[in-house]
Write an enzyme that holds these catalytic residues in place. Structure first.
Site: not given
Ligand code: AP5
Ligand code: MG
Length: 244
Positions: A23, A98, A136, A169, A180
């Site tokens: 994402k 979410r 990552r 992270r 997660r």
């Molecule tokens: P990346 O692009 O970082 O993936 P991502 O989907 O953004 O993964 P996240 O871990 O950030 O998602 P998340 O939803 O758990 O975290 P968030 O910060 O939103 O890519 C991942 C890796 O893969 C990277 O190394 C990249 O280089 C590689 N990659 C990407 N595309 C690729 C491809 N095509 N091929 C190969 N490699 C690739 O949330 C974190 C925490 O915050 C949650 O757990 C929760 O506690 C809280 N939180 C956030 N939002 C909310 C909400 N709305 N409600 C409640 N709690 C929330």
């Molecule tokens: Mg992310």
């Protein structure tokens, strides 16, 4: 600065998918082609944690454990962010909504302001996700994402763009990644039906084996053929394209 953002008809792209589905990666690529900011609730919460403020204190232990933070906290962050002037031309949402509660609050908010939402659902196999997230790394200064396996920095541990030391992270440990994914299955996946029933356009994109650039192309083609994007893709780095 708050602005009157009513009835702009601007598109809002909702990047939807499990942790590690790409994402953030796709939001950063799409941001180079589209108007409007990239809004990641995860990034916003981590900024509050780094600032050590009240919101950060409420979120930190939940994030470390792989749990979602409370709806009212995240909904308020988004409501406040969406009222900023730079959202008038549309926006890219990453990691929000979410839960069903967040989805309902968001759709109401977008409807009030006359935005046009569309969901981009990134589909990736969970075992691939665990491998991806373990490798990552991110630049704490400019936010660039790296992957030790598919997109490593030129010098180990150093950002190619600004020379900062890359960070891992805290929630990218395997046990937390699996928690997660459980949260995603139980609380986030049901939103897809909610969006379908609400008639929100939805694009399903295989994002596992394809490179980030190939995934971007699939998204762009899908948005174009669904009539959500008006123009052909400009060169990366060119001025934002026209949007319907
Ligand atoms: P990346 O692009 O970082 O993936 P991502 O989907 O953004 O993964 P996240 O871990 O950030 O998602 P998340 O939803 O758990 O975290 P968030 O910060 O939103 O890519 C991942 C890796 O893969 C990277 O190394 C990249 O280089 C590689 N990659 C990407 N595309 C690729 C491809 N095509 N091929 C190969 N490699 C690739 O949330 C974190 C925490 O915050 C949650 O757990 C929760 O506690 C809280 N939180 C956030 N939002 C909310 C909400 N709305 N409600 C409640 N709690 C929330
Ligand atoms: Mg992310």
């Amino acid at each position: 600065m708050a602005a009157d953002i009513r009835h702009t008809g601007a598109p809002v792209l909702i990047l939807f998918g499990p942790p590690g589905s790409g994402k953030g990666t796709q939001a950063k690529l799409l941001r180079q082609r589209l108007k409007g900011p990239h809004i990641s609730t995860g990034d916003m919460l981590r900024q509050h944690i780094n600032a050590g403020d009240e919101i950060g204190r409420r979120a930190v232990q939940l994030i470390k454990a792989g749990k979602l933070v409370p709806d009212e906290l995240v909904n308020e962050l988004v409501r406040e962010r969406v009222s900023q002037a730079d959202c008038c031309a549309g926006m890219i949402l990453d990691g929000y909504p979410r839960t069903l509660n967040q989805a309902a609050v968001l759709l109401k908010l977008l409807e009030e302001h006359g935005f046009r939402p569309a969901v981009i659902h990134l589909v990736v196999d969970y075992e691939r996700i665990v491998a991806r997230l373990s490798g990552r790394r991110q630049c704490p200064v400019c936010g660039t994402l790296y992957s030790l396996t598919t997109n490593p920095p030129k010098a180990p541990g150093i950002c190619d763009l600004d020379g900062a030391h890359l960070v891992t992270r805290e929630d990218d440990r395997e046990s937390v990644i699996r928690e997660r994914l459980r949260e995603y299955d139980s609380q986030t996946v049901p939103i897809l039906n909610f969006f379908r029933e609400a008639g929100v356009p939805m694009l399903e994109v295989g994002a596992g084996e394809a490179s980030p650039e190939q995934v971007l192309q699939k998204i762009w083609d899908g948005l174009t053929s669904a009539g959500l994007i008006a123009d052909a893709a400009p060169e990366v780095g060119a001025a934002p394209s026209g949007l319907k």
